[in-house]
Design an enzyme around this catalytic site. Sequence first.
Site, PDB file in Angstrom:
ATOM      1  N   HIS A  43       0.815  -0.712  -0.633  1.00 55.79           N
ATOM      2  CA  HIS A  43       0.098   0.103  -0.112  1.00 55.79           C
ATOM      3  C   HIS A  43       1.032   1.472   0.194  1.00 55.79           C
ATOM      4  CE1 HIS A  43      -3.292  -2.842   2.464  1.00 55.79           C
ATOM      5  NE2 HIS A  43      -2.619  -3.108   0.822  1.00 55.79           N
TER       6      HIS A  43
HETATM    7  C1  LIG Z   1      -0.009  -9.094  -2.699  1.00 54.09           C
HETATM    8  C2  LIG Z   1      -1.368  -7.959  -2.392  1.00 54.09           C
HETATM    9  C3  LIG Z   1      -2.174  -8.138  -1.415  1.00 54.09           C
HETATM   10  C4  LIG Z   1      -2.859  -6.651  -1.626  1.00 54.09           C
HETATM   11  N1  LIG Z   1      -3.517  -6.940  -0.843  1.00 54.09           N
HETATM   12  C5  LIG Z   1      -4.853  -5.823  -1.405  1.00 54.09           C
HETATM   13  C6  LIG Z   1      -6.449  -5.951  -0.727  1.00 54.09           C
HETATM   14  O1  LIG Z   1      -6.175  -6.421  -0.205  1.00 54.09           O
HETATM   15  N2  LIG Z   1      -6.991  -4.418  -0.235  1.00 54.09           N
HETATM   16  C7  LIG Z   1      -6.731  -3.721  -0.487  1.00 54.09           C
HETATM   17  O2  LIG Z   1      -7.198  -2.554  -0.507  1.00 54.09           O
HETATM   18  N3  LIG Z   1      -5.206  -3.581  -1.573  1.00 54.09           N
HETATM   19  C8  LIG Z   1      -4.920  -4.689  -1.874  1.00 54.09           C
HETATM   20  N4  LIG Z   1      -2.837  -4.630  -2.411  1.00 54.09           N
HETATM   21  C9  LIG Z   1      -3.143  -3.360  -3.396  1.00 54.09           C
HETATM   22  C10 LIG Z   1      -3.561  -3.208  -4.553  1.00 54.09           C
HETATM   23  O3  LIG Z   1      -2.976  -4.729  -5.375  1.00 54.09           O
HETATM   24  C11 LIG Z   1      -3.847  -2.074  -5.285  1.00 54.09           C
HETATM   25  O4  LIG Z   1      -4.000  -1.096  -4.079  1.00 54.09           O
HETATM   26  C12 LIG Z   1      -4.278  -1.854  -6.603  1.00 54.09           C
HETATM   27  O5  LIG Z   1      -4.104  -2.642  -7.387  1.00 54.09           O
HETATM   28  C13 LIG Z   1      -4.376  -0.520  -7.388  1.00 54.09           C
HETATM   29  O6  LIG Z   1      -4.751  -1.020  -8.578  1.00 54.09           O
HETATM   30  P1  LIG Z   1      -3.427   0.077  -9.593  1.00 54.09           P
HETATM   31  O7  LIG Z   1      -4.768   0.136 -10.773  1.00 54.09           O
HETATM   32  O8  LIG Z   1      -3.280   1.887  -8.937  1.00 54.09           O
HETATM   33  O9  LIG Z   1      -2.302  -0.114  -9.745  1.00 54.09           O
HETATM   34  P2  LIG Z   1      -2.338  -2.556 -10.189  1.00 54.09           P
HETATM   35  O10 LIG Z   1      -3.170  -3.066 -10.040  1.00 54.09           O
HETATM   36  O11 LIG Z   1      -0.254  -1.810  -9.879  1.00 54.09           O
HETATM   37  O12 LIG Z   1      -1.509  -2.310 -12.017  1.00 54.09           O
HETATM   38  C14 LIG Z   1      -0.805  -1.562 -12.734  1.00 54.09           C
HETATM   39  C15 LIG Z   1      -0.595  -1.948 -13.290  1.00 54.09           C
HETATM   40  O13 LIG Z   1       0.324  -0.555 -14.409  1.00 54.09           O
HETATM   41  C16 LIG Z   1       1.383  -1.855 -14.929  1.00 54.09           C
HETATM   42  N5  LIG Z   1       2.983  -0.964 -15.400  1.00 54.09           N
HETATM   43  C17 LIG Z   1       3.316  -0.071 -14.433  1.00 54.09           C
HETATM   44  N6  LIG Z   1       4.284   0.488 -15.134  1.00 54.09           N
HETATM   45  C18 LIG Z   1       4.390   0.345 -16.508  1.00 54.09           C
HETATM   46  C19 LIG Z   1       5.033   0.484 -17.308  1.00 54.09           C
HETATM   47  N7  LIG Z   1       5.872   1.971 -17.328  1.00 54.09           N
HETATM   48  N8  LIG Z   1       4.530   0.737 -18.798  1.00 54.09           N
HETATM   49  C20 LIG Z   1       3.353  -0.107 -18.845  1.00 54.09           C
HETATM   50  N9  LIG Z   1       2.649  -0.641 -17.721  1.00 54.09           N
HETATM   51  C21 LIG Z   1       2.871  -0.610 -16.021  1.00 54.09           C
HETATM   52  C22 LIG Z   1       1.751  -2.706 -14.441  1.00 54.09           C
HETATM   53  O14 LIG Z   1       2.316  -4.521 -14.396  1.00 54.09           O
HETATM   54  C23 LIG Z   1       0.289  -3.055 -13.537  1.00 54.09           C
HETATM   55  O15 LIG Z   1      -0.215  -4.214 -14.420  1.00 54.09           O
HETATM   56  C24 LIG Z   1      -2.291  -5.942  -2.426  1.00 54.09           C
HETATM   57  C25 LIG Z   1      -1.305  -5.949  -2.967  1.00 54.09           C
HETATM   58  C26 LIG Z   1      -0.290  -7.046  -3.286  1.00 54.09           C
HETATM   59  C27 LIG Z   1       0.468  -7.157  -3.664  1.00 54.09           C
END
Ligand SMILES: Cc1cc2nc3c(=O)[nH]c(=O)nc-3n(C[C@H](O)[C@H](O)[C@H](O)COP(=O)(O)OP(=O)(O)OC[C@H]3O[C@@H](n4cnc5c(N)ncnc54)[C@H](O)[C@@H]3O)c2cc1C
Length: 592
Positions: free
Chosen positions: A519
Site C-alpha cells: 500500500h
Molecule cells: C499481495 C497484495 C495483496 C493486496 N491486497 C489488497 C487488499 O486486500 N485490499 C486492498 O485494498 N489492496 C490490496 N492490495 C493493493 C492493490 O493491489 C492495489 O491497491 C491496486 O492493485 C492498485 O491498483 P492500480 O491500478 O493503481 O495498480 P495495479 O493494479 O498495480 O496496476 C498497475 C499496472 O500498471 C503496469 N505498469 C507499471 N508500469 C508500467 C509501465 N511503465 N508501462 C506499462 N505498464 C506499466 C503494471 O504492470 C500493473 O499491471 C494488495 C497488493 C498486493 C501486492
Amino acid sequence: MARKLPRKDVVIVGLGWTGSIMAYELADAGLDLIAIERGPWRNTATDYPPGYAADELRYRIRHELFLSPSQTTFTFRHKMSEAALPIRSWGAFMPPNGVGGGGVHWNAETWRFLPSDFVLKTHLTERYGVNFLPEDMTIQDWGVTYDELEPHYDKFEYLCGTSGQAGNIKGTIMDGGNPFEGPRARAYPNPPQDQPFGHALFGKAARDLGYKPFPQPSGNMSRPYQNPLGVRLGPCTYCGFCEWFGCGNYSKASPQTTVLPALVRKPNFTARDNSEVTRINVDSSGKRATGVTFVDAAGDEWEQPADLVVLSAYTIFNVQLLLLSGIGKAYDPAANTGVIGRNFTHQTTSDVVSFFDPAKFVFNPFIASGAIGMCIDEFNGDNFDHGPHGFVGGGYMGHVQTNGRPIETTPVPPGTPLWGAAWKKAVKENYQSAIKPGTGVHGSMYSYRDVYVDLDPAYKDRFNRPLVRITMDFHDNEIKQNKFLTDKFAEIFQAMGAKQVHKEYRKAPYDITKYQTTHLCGGAIMGSDPTTSALNRFLQSWDVPNLFVLGASAFPQNAGYNPTGTVAALAYWTADAIRSKYLKNPGQLINA
Ligand SMILES: Cc1cc2nc3c(=O)[nH]c(=O)nc-3n(C[C@H](O)[C@H](O)[C@H](O)COP(=O)(O)OP(=O)(O)OC[C@H]3O[C@@H](n4cnc5c(N)ncnc54)[C@H](O)[C@@H]3O)c2cc1C
Ligand code: SF4
C-alpha cells in the site's frame, strides 16, 4: 528511433485495477483507446486453473506474478544524509506486473475511508489545534469529500460483488456492521462471508470487551453473483490460497473476473501486453501530452500518439514516469518546493501472535479466504480522542488470518529454537492452535517533509534512466500509534483465552526486507493548490491538462485501511469527470 503508431483518442498506461476501470468507462463513452501493459496478459481459466494454482513455493516464495527486480527496481535509504542502495529482492512491498495488476493476487479486503480522512488537516487542527501535529508532518485535505465519492465506492462494490455487512445506511446505524463508516446509499451487494471458528471467537471476545466487531468487507464471493456488466462470479470455497495467487474459481473480484470480460468485447478497445511505457511525451510548450513511448518485448521502441493520456501504472511507477518525463516540478525537501515525489507514504502495520491450549482450541487455519476476518474500527482515524495519547492516526485491527499454507505458517512460541527437532515439535504442537493474523493492526501512515521519492543520482535502469529513489522512515507519531494499537489488539486475544500472546510492534528504522503490505501511496498527490499538489481534485495534472493520473499516488497521506476501494472510487470519479466535463470542453477542469 521510435516507430510511430496511428493516433488514438486515449492511451492508458498500465492495465491493473484503475486502468481496467478507466478503459471500460471511456470505451463505453465511444472513445477509441489502447491500453499498454508492461507485463503479460493473464486469464483465469488458463493461468490459474485450481489444479496447480495452490503452489506456495511458486507464487508466494518465488513471486511468480510480480515484477522481477532485474526488470526494474528502486533504491532505498532512510534519511536524506544516507546513500541509497538498490532493492535487489522485494521485501517490504511487492510491485505487481501484468494484466489485472495487483487485482489478480490481492486479498480483496475492500474498504472505504472515513469521511474525516478526506479533510484530515482541517479536521485534526479544528479538534486538537495546529500545535498538536508534529511540525514536519505535511498532511493535507484531499480536495474531494466522502459524500462526493460515495456513489463511486458503491459502483466499485457492486462491480466486485463485495461481501459485507453495512454499518451505516443513509445515517441509520446497522447492527453487526461498522458503526464508524460513512453513510452508504445501500447495503453491500452480497452478505458477509462465513467466519471460521477462530475468527468468530475473536468477534465474540471483542464484543465482550465492549467493541462493535464486524466482518471484513470482502471481494471473495459469499454466494454466486452477476455484476452490473453482466459478468458472473462463483462462490468462494475458502481455499486459503488467495493473497499472492490468482483465483481459479472466479470467486475473487479482480479485473479478470469483473470488468475485462466486458471490456474486451468493445471494438474500440485494444491492448498491448509485454510493453513498457518509458516516457510520456509532451509538445514544445510542455503543457500538452502528445502520447507515450514504449518498448515491446523484442526491445523495439514505439510511439503511441493520443489526445488524452491516462497514467494508471501503480503509485511508484506513476511518480517515476512523471519524473522521467519532466512533467510537474520535482519535489525538493530542503527548499520545500515542487510537487512530484512529495507526501510519499506506506502503512504502519503490526501483529500479535497468540498461542492457545491445543487440547481445547483447534482453529484449522487452512479454511480461509483472502479477505476473511472479524475487525474493529474503534481505534481507526479519529474515531477516538487522541488528546491524551500524543499522536494522530490509527487503524482497523482484526483477526484476518487468511491461510495455513505450510511454508510460512509455522508460528512457534518465543524462545523456541530456530531449527531442529525442538522447532519441529513446537510447529506440530501449535500449528492448529496458534493465531497469526497477517497484518492484524492496519494503521495509517501520515506524510512528512523528509519522506519522498526522487530520481537516484547514481543507479540506472536497463534503459539507462535513473532509478527512483525512496527516502522513508517511520516517525515517532507512527511508532506511538502502533504501540497503542498493538496493545489494544493483544487484549482481545487475551480475552479469547490465549495462554501466551506475543506482540510484534512496528519499530523504526523502516525494515525494507520485511513485508508490510503493498500500500504505497502519494508522490503525485491531489489537492486544491498547485504549489502543494500535482493533481487537481479530478486527478488531472495541474501542468498538463490532457493527463490524468490514477491510483494511490494521489493520496496526500495514507489512512488506516487498505487502499483499493478508495483507489477505485477515485478512478470512477475521474472517469465521470472526463465523460461529463472534460470531453465537452477539453482543458483544465479547475482554475486554481
Ligand atoms: C499481495 C497484495 C495483496 C493486496 N491486497 C489488497 C487488499 O486486500 N485490499 C486492498 O485494498 N489492496 C490490496 N492490495 C493493493 C492493490 O493491489 C492495489 O491497491 C491496486 O492493485 C492498485 O491498483 P492500480 O491500478 O493503481 O495498480 P495495479 O493494479 O498495480 O496496476 C498497475 C499496472 O500498471 C503496469 N505498469 C507499471 N508500469 C508500467 C509501465 N511503465 N508501462 C506499462 N505498464 C506499466 C503494471 O504492470 C500493473 O499491471 C494488495 C497488493 C498486493 C501486492
Ligand atoms: S479463498 Fe476464495 S476467492 Fe480466494 S482464491 Fe480461494 S476460492 Fe478464490
